[in-house]
Design an enzyme around this catalytic site. Sequence first.
Site, PDB file in Angstrom:
ATOM      1  N   ARG A 116      -2.380  22.324 -13.697  1.00 29.31           N
ATOM      2  CA  ARG A 116      -1.373  21.340 -14.134  1.00 29.31           C
ATOM      3  C   ARG A 116      -1.538  20.992 -15.610  1.00 29.31           C
ATOM      4  NH1 ARG A 116       1.284  16.276 -10.800  1.00 29.31           N
ATOM      5  NH2 ARG A 116       2.554  15.537 -12.511  1.00 29.31           N
TER       6      ARG A 116
ATOM      7  N   ASN B 198       0.581  20.398 -20.490  1.00 28.47           N
ATOM      8  CA  ASN B 198       0.269  19.681 -21.727  1.00 28.47           C
ATOM      9  C   ASN B 198       0.397  20.564 -22.962  1.00 28.47           C
ATOM     10  OD1 ASN B 198      -0.227  17.337 -20.316  1.00 28.47           O
ATOM     11  ND2 ASN B 198      -2.393  17.829 -20.014  1.00 28.47           N
TER      12      ASN B 198
ATOM     13  N   LYS C 194       8.195  23.309 -13.148  1.00 29.12           N
ATOM     14  CA  LYS C 194       7.249  22.199 -12.971  1.00 29.12           C
ATOM     15  C   LYS C 194       6.823  22.093 -11.511  1.00 29.12           C
ATOM     16  CE  LYS C 194       5.796  17.633 -13.970  1.00 29.12           C
ATOM     17  NZ  LYS C 194       5.900  16.418 -14.747  1.00 29.12           N
TER      18      LYS C 194
ATOM     19  N   GLU D  52      -4.019  17.620 -11.033  1.00 29.61           N
ATOM     20  CA  GLU D  52      -4.471  18.072 -12.353  1.00 29.61           C
ATOM     21  C   GLU D  52      -5.981  18.307 -12.412  1.00 29.61           C
ATOM     22  OE1 GLU D  52      -2.217  16.436 -15.656  1.00 29.61           O
ATOM     23  OE2 GLU D  52      -3.909  16.817 -16.980  1.00 29.61           O
TER      24      GLU D  52
ATOM     25  N   ARG E  23       0.816  -1.241   0.000  1.00 32.02           N
ATOM     26  CA  ARG E  23       0.000   0.000   0.000  1.00 32.02           C
ATOM     27  C   ARG E  23       0.833   1.267   0.000  1.00 32.02           C
ATOM     28  NH1 ARG E  23      -2.977  -3.318   3.462  1.00 32.02           N
ATOM     29  NH2 ARG E  23      -4.813  -4.118   2.418  1.00 32.02           N
TER      30      ARG E  23
ATOM     31  N   HIS F 101       8.485  11.151 -28.559  1.00 34.59           N
ATOM     32  CA  HIS F 101       7.554  12.017 -27.839  1.00 34.59           C
ATOM     33  C   HIS F 101       7.937  13.497 -27.926  1.00 34.59           C
ATOM     34  CE1 HIS F 101       4.775  13.358 -24.744  1.00 34.59           C
ATOM     35  NE2 HIS F 101       5.799  13.890 -24.085  1.00 34.59           N
TER      36      HIS F 101
ATOM     37  N   LYS G 114       3.459  11.557 -11.192  1.00 32.79           N
ATOM     38  CA  LYS G 114       2.638  10.717 -12.081  1.00 32.79           C
ATOM     39  C   LYS G 114       3.396   9.422 -12.349  1.00 32.79           C
ATOM     40  CE  LYS G 114      -0.215  14.023 -14.609  1.00 32.79           C
ATOM     41  NZ  LYS G 114      -0.498  14.622 -15.942  1.00 32.79           N
TER      42      LYS G 114
ATOM     43  N   HIS H  95       0.479  14.182 -29.016  1.00 33.85           N
ATOM     44  CA  HIS H  95      -0.023  12.819 -28.774  1.00 33.85           C
ATOM     45  C   HIS H  95      -0.734  12.280 -30.017  1.00 33.85           C
ATOM     46  CE1 HIS H  95      -0.134  13.298 -24.101  1.00 33.85           C
ATOM     47  NE2 HIS H  95       1.039  12.892 -24.527  1.00 33.85           N
TER      48      HIS H  95
ATOM     49  N   HIS I 197       1.033  19.047 -26.297  1.00 34.97           N
ATOM     50  CA  HIS I 197       0.829  17.606 -26.180  1.00 34.97           C
ATOM     51  C   HIS I 197      -0.436  17.121 -26.883  1.00 34.97           C
ATOM     52  CE1 HIS I 197       4.122  18.006 -23.430  1.00 34.97           C
ATOM     53  NE2 HIS I 197       4.108  16.737 -23.098  1.00 34.97           N
TER      54      HIS I 197
ATOM     55  N   GLU J 229      10.769  19.751 -23.954  1.00 33.24           N
ATOM     56  CA  GLU J 229      10.045  19.981 -22.690  1.00 33.24           C
ATOM     57  C   GLU J 229      10.677  21.146 -21.922  1.00 33.24           C
ATOM     58  OE1 GLU J 229       7.268  18.343 -21.877  1.00 33.24           O
ATOM     59  OE2 GLU J 229       7.324  16.485 -23.036  1.00 33.24           O
TER      60      GLU J 229
HETATM   61  N1  GLY Z   1       3.999  15.583 -17.783  1.00 31.28           N
HETATM   62  C1  GLY Z   1       2.842  16.291 -17.354  1.00 31.28           C
HETATM   63  C2  GLY Z   1       2.588  16.227 -15.891  1.00 31.28           C
HETATM   64  O1  GLY Z   1       3.399  15.723 -15.143  1.00 31.28           O
HETATM   65  O2  GLY Z   1       1.553  16.670 -15.459  1.00 31.28           O
END
Ligand code: GLY
Length: 379
Positions: free
Chosen positions: A247, A251, A233, A243, A128, A273, A150, A258, A254, A192
């Site tokens: 956040r 993107n 960031k 998000e 957990r 990417h 993430k 994407h 993106h 990025e």
């Molecule tokens: N790569 C986008 C984020 O971490 O929200």
Amino acid sequence: MSAAERRIETVRVELGARAYDILIGDGLIGAAGREIAARLPGARAAIVTDENVAARHAAALAASLEAAGIAATTITVAPGEKSKSFSMLEEVVDAVLAARLERGDAVIALGGGVVGDLAGFVAGIVRRGMRFVQMPTSLLAQVDSSVGGKTGINSPRGKNLVGVFQQPALVLADTGALDTLPVREFRAGYAEVAKYGLIDRPDFFAWLEANWREVFDGGPARAHAIAESCRAKAAVVARDEYETGDRALLNLGHTFGHALEAATAYDSARLVHGEGVAIGMALAHRFSARLNLASPDDADRVEAHLAAVGLPISTGEIPGELPGPERMLDYIAQDKKVARGALTFILTRGIGRAFIAKDVASSEVLAFLRTAMLPSGAG
Ligand code: GLY
């Protein structure tokens, strides 16, 4: 303390009780044992890495942990996106349990985005939730995927669809690890870096325009660019960890990116990417100009900088056939929620003035793609 160690920069991710430091500098793989022991006293560790990174850095990391009294086991996965799978997740979970690691012990991700996403997910679900340390070895991972928590794997239905938010306890970004990166991979990560300037740091974008050669060469300029990217960031993540709002600004580029990755079947020979993000950022600025939100001069400036560093800026630069604008719109709609024919996009009012636009008409996107996807890339 060596000269290299004196140049280490620290960026704090302010998340209350889960706040953590990102350390950036040359030689951090060799200093990892000391840094981890100071923050996670008594922890044992599982190093998750891939075969390529292991060959270059696993022995140095294991020696550093041993010297600091941290018992560690190494789990090596195959390099590449295929390792972000349910079967690999099961294998790594089993190896961590077989090593009898406890909740207070650490999973250390040593590698690029694939390893970080997989190892972070393992840390999030075993017992957990275990402690987690990110040691990113690619530029993309150092400036983006290792920061912000993430984690996850891919499903046959799409990328990154299964995972958890699992903040690391520490990020150690050894800039020396970037010396052996192929230039195409470094450049893709640089997209990025430029993105942070374009979102809300116009001074940083101007600095990159003036100093990108030094960033590519290595040394203090590169470390500064990485630290500034992590600061950018960290600020966004601190105000919107899950998000629900801002956040999404991360993107930028993106949505188009994407869609281009999906349209090229994730074939890295055609597009990686960061290249998709570069084309996507150029298109997002051009689209904003078409909607009279921003000056076309800003779109020119973005294209000029990305092209100067050798990144693609138009769909015509992708080798092989691409689907037409209608099919591209389908790919965009698959990646996004479509509410009554409207899409959410990250658009801009100029360099460093990105914003979330929630009601972009699909018909506007299609009309734009019809001009932007002309072989000349004009539009
Ligand atoms: N790569 C986008 C984020 O971490 O929200």
